[in-house]
Design a protein around this motif. Sequence first.
Motif, PDB file in Angstrom:
ATOM      1  N   PRO A  66       0.824  -1.216   0.000  1.00  0.00           N
ATOM      2  CA  PRO A  66       0.000   0.000   0.000  1.00  0.00           C
ATOM      3  C   PRO A  66       0.858   1.267   0.000  1.00  0.00           C
ATOM      4  N   PHE A  67       0.199   2.394   0.087  1.00  0.00           N
ATOM      5  CA  PHE A  67       0.861   3.681  -0.056  1.00  0.00           C
ATOM      6  C   PHE A  67       1.358   4.225   1.290  1.00  0.00           C
ATOM      7  N   ALA A  68       2.585   4.735   1.266  1.00  0.00           N
ATOM      8  CA  ALA A  68       3.163   5.518   2.377  1.00  0.00           C
ATOM      9  C   ALA A  68       3.038   4.807   3.726  1.00  0.00           C
ATOM     10  N   GLU A  69       2.470   5.481   4.736  1.00  0.00           N
ATOM     11  CA  GLU A  69       2.462   4.911   6.086  1.00  0.00           C
ATOM     12  C   GLU A  69       1.578   3.667   6.192  1.00  0.00           C
ATOM     13  N   TYR A  85       8.954  -0.337  -3.414  1.00  0.00           N
ATOM     14  CA  TYR A  85       9.050   0.542  -4.584  1.00  0.00           C
ATOM     15  C   TYR A  85      10.254   1.476  -4.410  1.00  0.00           C
ATOM     16  N   PHE A  86      10.721   2.024  -5.504  1.00  0.00           N
ATOM     17  CA  PHE A  86      11.780   3.031  -5.461  1.00  0.00           C
ATOM     18  C   PHE A  86      11.325   4.185  -4.535  1.00  0.00           C
ATOM     19  N   GLY A  87      12.205   4.599  -3.637  1.00  0.00           N
ATOM     20  CA  GLY A  87      11.875   5.704  -2.728  1.00  0.00           C
ATOM     21  C   GLY A  87      11.016   5.291  -1.548  1.00  0.00           C
ATOM     22  N   ASP A  88      10.778   3.999  -1.385  1.00  0.00           N
ATOM     23  CA  ASP A  88       9.909   3.522  -0.314  1.00  0.00           C
ATOM     24  C   ASP A  88      10.614   2.404   0.473  1.00  0.00           C
ATOM     25  N   TRP A 115      -3.901   0.802  -1.935  1.00  0.00           N
ATOM     26  CA  TRP A 115      -3.460   1.410  -3.199  1.00  0.00           C
ATOM     27  C   TRP A 115      -2.477   0.483  -3.935  1.00  0.00           C
ATOM     28  N   GLY A 116      -1.893  -0.434  -3.195  1.00  0.00           N
ATOM     29  CA  GLY A 116      -1.081  -1.475  -3.824  1.00  0.00           C
ATOM     30  C   GLY A 116      -1.956  -2.349  -4.714  1.00  0.00           C
ATOM     31  N   GLY A 117      -3.232  -2.501  -4.339  1.00  0.00           N
ATOM     32  CA  GLY A 117      -4.199  -3.241  -5.160  1.00  0.00           C
ATOM     33  C   GLY A 117      -4.494  -2.486  -6.440  1.00  0.00           C
ATOM     34  N   THR A 118      -4.594  -1.179  -6.330  1.00  0.00           N
ATOM     35  CA  THR A 118      -4.848  -0.339  -7.505  1.00  0.00           C
ATOM     36  C   THR A 118      -3.689  -0.498  -8.496  1.00  0.00           C
ATOM     37  N   LEU A 119      -2.478  -0.423  -7.962  1.00  0.00           N
ATOM     38  CA  LEU A 119      -1.296  -0.552  -8.826  1.00  0.00           C
ATOM     39  C   LEU A 119      -1.233  -1.946  -9.451  1.00  0.00           C
ATOM     40  N   ALA A 120      -1.540  -2.946  -8.641  1.00  0.00           N
ATOM     41  CA  ALA A 120      -1.509  -4.327  -9.154  1.00  0.00           C
ATOM     42  C   ALA A 120      -2.537  -4.492 -10.279  1.00  0.00           C
ATOM     43  N   ALA A 121      -3.719  -3.905 -10.097  1.00  0.00           N
ATOM     44  CA  ALA A 121      -4.762  -4.012 -11.124  1.00  0.00           C
ATOM     45  C   ALA A 121      -4.315  -3.345 -12.426  1.00  0.00           C
ATOM     46  N   LEU A 122      -3.644  -2.209 -12.298  1.00  0.00           N
ATOM     47  CA  LEU A 122      -3.171  -1.515 -13.500  1.00  0.00           C
ATOM     48  C   LEU A 122      -2.024  -2.293 -14.157  1.00  0.00           C
ATOM     49  N   GLY A 168       4.616  12.982   7.287  1.00  0.00           N
ATOM     50  CA  GLY A 168       6.066  12.886   7.121  1.00  0.00           C
ATOM     51  C   GLY A 168       6.519  12.528   5.706  1.00  0.00           C
ATOM     52  N   TYR A 169       5.602  12.178   4.831  1.00  0.00           N
ATOM     53  CA  TYR A 169       5.939  11.835   3.442  1.00  0.00           C
ATOM     54  C   TYR A 169       5.757  13.077   2.570  1.00  0.00           C
TER      55      TYR A 169
END
Lengths: 295, 316
Positions: A55-58, A86-89, A131-138, A200-201
């Motif tokens: 998922p995203f960020a925190e 992910y890069f930057g994470d 949001w990791g699901g959103t990315l996976a779907a795309l 913090g992000y």
Amino acid sequence: MSEKEKKLIEFKNINYPDNSIIEKHDYFTRDGKHLFYAMFLPEQKQDIGVVFCSPFAEEKVRTLRIFVSFARVLASMGLSVFCFDYFGDGDSEGDFEEASFGDRIEDIKAAVNFFKKEQALSKIGLLGLRWGGTLAALACEILAPKFLILWEPIVSSEKYFYDYLRSNIASQMVIEGKVKMTRNDLIKELETGGKVTVEGYVLNGDFYVKARQYNLTERKLNYRGKTLIVQISPNPTNVRPELKKLESSFSDAEVVMVVKEFEWEKTETWQPAPPQLFNITIGYLKKYAFFRRDI
Amino acid sequence: MPFLEETFSLKNDSGQTIYGIIHHPQSPNGGLVVLFNIGLHYRVCHARLFVRQARYLQNAGFTVARFDTAGLGYSQGEIHVSRAIDSFDAIQTGLFKDDALMVVNYLKRRFNPRKVFFSGLCGGALTGIITAAVCGDVDGVIFIAGPVTVTSAERELSMLHPFEADVLFTGYLKKIFNLRAWARFFSGRTSYKDLFNSLKVKIADKFAKSQPVEEGVESQEQLENKGDLFNRVFFQAFKRLMESGKDVLFLMPELDRATYDFDKMFAKPILKNYTKYEKHYSISRISRADHTFSRPESSKQLFDVTRKWMLARLNH
């Protein structure tokens, strides 16, 4: 299904050492960038593996242990699992604000290719949370995985990121004693190429403008594989309309509901291995024979 | 600078694999820094604070390690299902000490550093100072926003903290000349519960008696180290470090309840008795910073202060 099979497995000790699982941590590279990965490999693996999309960020920090536990569950059942940052994470190279929306999709592609090659796998499944699901779907439109599992996916990225900015308002109240910039001000700042810090992000404008465009129900997704959509909510009685709509965006999808056993928006409950979510997901994978050997 | 980060793993006494990351400097300065994870979070910390801090120190020549204690992050072991708050007291009184010691011993054997520094945030600050007191050959501890209290979960969940009461009440005070606020008050739209509760907690806190720390009769509750009480395990660790001539930097964010408790229960009533050790401890306060240093300016200040403090001790 027998009564024994129907019984909920609790996975209380899934994180204890298990000699039948090999765990390997290292970095792979994508366009010269070092990305952290953790592989969970069964002693006798089959030629299918699963890549987890965070998922995203925190939300990722708060739910990492769920991914690790489920990776161990699947590995104990014969499936190889690949977790990565992910890069930057997470532990990967780069700063969060450097990563673009496109970087994240490229990272998923690179993770899949690396994992397939490294473990000589012929088939891959994708699993994403929020949001990791959103990315996976795309990403599945490009990668055509054997199956796709979406745990409480974000359907409308625009709404998600609009809600996400609320945390900035709360921080302003604590730090400044008042709201100096409303959410619309923050959006304007991002739209004009500025940066906004949330929990913090640092979000950069380019990322925000691209990421919010994606609404998974806007069009029919170009993916024909099996898809499980899991609605995770406190009192699941009906499937939410947006997930019903998402179901029809796929060719072969089904939606199931589970009660919310853990949190991604805070850390009040320590639940490293949510049994209902894990059981329902395993049940789906079993139904379509994605395991070679049974529990 | 090339990417010089490496994964590592070790087995603890229970046979559980502990995973972590080592940041190698391009030009090592002989200093080793170990970062201890916060509460139940894994080694990256909130908003990757530790990743950013580790890279900042790595650029200054330090070898830096971050790792997941057993039951957290990628490491093996279980912390069983519960409310998160139920684990906090255990962490704040040394739950992760043994894993920490094992990792530190491994790093010392491998890198043979000239100086060893520990740094941790919140629960990690407690792991750091408690481990340092046992470890012996640690040159300095950076204690960032660590809670100096132990608090029973029930008490914590049922009471408003005085710091939070202060924030709430100050918010109401700021609106005293605001007509719309008065209109809200008289039309019943103000949260009377928040208003009066914050006032009640503030008054009670003003007149509360502080607990005796070093001497005096201890209640059963104190002996069990439960309730809203001073953390004696922390205190003993601090005392031991001072007596053995080790350095401690307390780094406290202004906008944090941990700082409120630190001042009320430790800095004001206790540190005055330790003036003979003054050269071994210092307090650095970061203004407008919250518990996780979420503003980029706050985290940059945190990185600068910690780097400067360690560099000053490196060649001492």
